[in-house]
Design a protein around this motif. Structure first.
Motif, PDB file in Angstrom:
ATOM      1  N   LEU A   1       3.551   8.948  -7.043  1.00 54.35           N
ATOM      2  CA  LEU A   1       3.770   7.518  -6.871  1.00 54.35           C
ATOM      3  C   LEU A   1       5.058   7.040  -7.549  1.00 54.35           C
ATOM      4  O   LEU A   1       5.369   7.464  -8.664  1.00 54.35           O
ATOM      5  N   LEU A   2       5.784   6.182  -6.853  1.00 54.72           N
ATOM      6  CA  LEU A   2       6.916   5.432  -7.420  1.00 54.72           C
ATOM      7  C   LEU A   2       8.008   6.332  -7.989  1.00 54.72           C
ATOM      8  O   LEU A   2       8.686   5.972  -8.954  1.00 54.72           O
TER       9      LEU A   2
ATOM     10  N   VAL B   1      -3.268   7.672 -11.273  1.00 55.44           N
ATOM     11  CA  VAL B   1      -2.897   6.307 -11.610  1.00 55.44           C
ATOM     12  C   VAL B   1      -2.445   6.206 -13.065  1.00 55.44           C
ATOM     13  O   VAL B   1      -1.888   5.193 -13.490  1.00 55.44           O
ATOM     14  N   GLY B   2      -2.639   7.273 -13.834  1.00 55.20           N
ATOM     15  CA  GLY B   2      -2.182   7.303 -15.210  1.00 55.20           C
ATOM     16  C   GLY B   2      -0.671   7.265 -15.357  1.00 55.20           C
ATOM     17  O   GLY B   2      -0.164   7.074 -16.464  1.00 55.20           O
ATOM     18  N   VAL B   3       0.059   7.432 -14.265  1.00 52.20           N
ATOM     19  CA  VAL B   3       1.519   7.294 -14.346  1.00 52.20           C
ATOM     20  C   VAL B   3       1.915   5.836 -14.574  1.00 52.20           C
ATOM     21  O   VAL B   3       3.035   5.556 -15.009  1.00 52.20           O
ATOM     22  N   ALA B   4       0.995   4.903 -14.284  1.00 53.64           N
ATOM     23  CA  ALA B   4       1.335   3.476 -14.271  1.00 53.64           C
ATOM     24  C   ALA B   4       2.016   2.984 -15.543  1.00 53.64           C
ATOM     25  O   ALA B   4       3.106   2.412 -15.485  1.00 53.64           O
TER      26      ALA B   4
ATOM     27  N   LYS C   1       0.849  -1.183   0.000  1.00 49.52           N
ATOM     28  CA  LYS C   1       0.000   0.000   0.000  1.00 49.52           C
ATOM     29  C   LYS C   1       0.888   1.238   0.000  1.00 49.52           C
ATOM     30  O   LYS C   1       1.603   1.510   0.966  1.00 49.52           O
ATOM     31  N   LEU C   2       0.846   1.983  -1.111  1.00 47.34           N
ATOM     32  CA  LEU C   2       1.693   3.161  -1.270  1.00 47.34           C
ATOM     33  C   LEU C   2       1.148   4.343  -0.476  1.00 47.34           C
ATOM     34  O   LEU C   2       1.907   5.182   0.001  1.00 47.34           O
ATOM     35  N   ASN C   3      -0.162   4.434  -0.378  1.00 49.37           N
ATOM     36  CA  ASN C   3      -0.837   5.413   0.471  1.00 49.37           C
ATOM     37  C   ASN C   3      -2.271   4.928   0.660  1.00 49.37           C
ATOM     38  O   ASN C   3      -2.577   3.771   0.348  1.00 49.37           O
ATOM     39  N   GLU C   4      -3.154   5.788   1.138  1.00 47.64           N
ATOM     40  CA  GLU C   4      -4.513   5.336   1.443  1.00 47.64           C
ATOM     41  C   GLU C   4      -5.308   4.988   0.198  1.00 47.64           C
ATOM     42  O   GLU C   4      -6.343   4.315   0.291  1.00 47.64           O
ATOM     43  N   LYS C   5      -4.833   5.379  -0.977  1.00 49.65           N
ATOM     44  CA  LYS C   5      -5.608   5.181  -2.197  1.00 49.65           C
ATOM     45  C   LYS C   5      -4.999   4.166  -3.160  1.00 49.65           C
ATOM     46  O   LYS C   5      -5.710   3.544  -3.945  1.00 49.65           O
TER      47      LYS C   5
END
Length: 254
Positions: free
Chosen positions: A146-147, A114-117, A11-15
Motif C-alpha cells: 500500500l501507498l 495495515v500496520g504500514v499506516a 479504494k486502494l484494493n478490495e480490502k
C-alpha cells in the motif's frame, strides 16, 4: 471530538480504503504513532468506536489521512463513505514513536498489512528534521502493498512478498538489508507474529526497537479493558499506555 468532512475515499484494493478528512478549523497537533477512535454510523452490529492509526497529516491542506482495512462490519461500513460525508473522530490518542535525536541516526521502519499506516507519517517527520528513514514493508502479494509512491517521497523503500511477486520473497525479517546494513533504531507495526519476529531480531542485534500494538481498543481511554497487554510492570491498557511500546517493556522476549 471532531466531526470531520470526507474529502475523498479512495479504494486502494478490495480490502483497503484511504480516507482523507478535513475540518473548517485547523486540525489539532498529531504525532506519529497516535490514533483516532472513529464512530461508525449506520451499522446495526457496531456499537463501539474503531481505532484507526493516523496515516498522515497534510498541514498544507489541513487534512488527516486514515488507512482503513475493511475486515469487519464496522470497518466495511467505513468503506462506504464518500466525499461530502461526515466522520466523527476522537483524536489524537495514545503514545508516539521516539523521534531521532540527530538526523544522522539510521531508523528502520518495518510494517506489514495495515500496520504500514503509522509509518508513513513517522517517516515524513524524520525527513522533515533532515533524516532519511528506511522503510521495510511486507505483504502476502504485490497487490497488498500500500501507498508505495507515498513512502518513496520520504525515504528508501524495500519490500517483501510471501509469494515473491514484488521485492524479495519471504517475510520482512528475511530481507537481505537486515544482514547488510546496521540501524540505530527499529520501529515496527503490523501483525503480532511479524512484530515479535522483528523484536527478536532487534534484541539479538542489540538495536533499540519500538512496536505499535494493534490490540482491540474500543474506548481509547483505558476504561473498557479490551486492549490489555502483559508487560514487565503488569497488565496495562494499550490505548492509554501505548500503543507504542519499547519491546524491552513487553514480555515477548521472555
Amino acid at each position: 471530538m471532531l466531526d470531520l468532512d470526507v474529502v475523498s475515499a479512495e479504494k486502494l484494493n478490495e480490502k483497503y480504503i484511504l480516507l482523507k478528512l478535513t475540518s473548517d478549523e485547523t486540525l489539532p497537533e498529531m504525532l506519529p504513532g497516535q490514533f483516532a477512535e472513529v464512530r461508525v454510523d449506520n451499522s446495526p452490529t457496531t456499537f463501539l468506536r474503531r481505532p484507526i492509526s493516523i496515516n498522515f497529516v497534510d498541514r498544507s491542506n489541513n487534512q488527516l489521512w486514515l488507512l482503513v482495512a475493511m475486515i469487519g462490519d464496522g470497518t466495511r461500513q467505513l468503506g462506504t463513505l464518500k466525499a461530502g460525508d461526515k466522520l466523527n473522530c476522537v483524536l489524537p490518542l495514545g503514545s508516539t514513536f521516539t523521534m531521532p535525536e540527530t538526523k544522522e541516526q539510521k531508523f528502520l521502519l518495518v510494517g506489514g498489512g495495515v500496520g504500514v499506516a503509522p509509518l508513513l507519517y513517522f517517516g515524513s517527520k524524520i525527513k522533515e528534521m533532515g533524516g532519511e528513514p528506511t522503510f521495510l514493508l511486507g505483504a502476502r502479494k504485490a497487490s497488498d502493498l500500500l501507498l508505495l509512491d507515498e513512502f518513496e517521497k520520504y525515504g528508501r523503500v524495500f519490500v517483501t512478498t510471501e509469494d515473491g511477486s514484488m521485492g524479495e520473497k519471504g517475510f520482512v525479517t528475511n530481507h537481505s538489508i537486515l544482514q547488510t546494513e546496521h540501524f540505530d533504531f527499529i520501529s515496527t507495526c503490523g501483525p503480532q507474529p511479524m512484530m515479535k519476529a522483528v523484536a527478536s531480531f532487534a534484541m539479538k542485534a542489540s538495536v533499540e526497537c519500538e512496536a505499535s500494538l494493534e490490540n482491540k481498543m474500543a474506548c481509547g481511554v483505558g476504561a473498557c479493558l479490551c486492549c490489555v497487554e502483559k508487560t514487565e510492570k503488569g497488565n496495562v491498557c494499550v490505548c492509554k499506555e501505548g500503543p507504542v511500546f519499547n519491546i524491552k517493556k513487553l514480555l515477548w522476549h521472555n
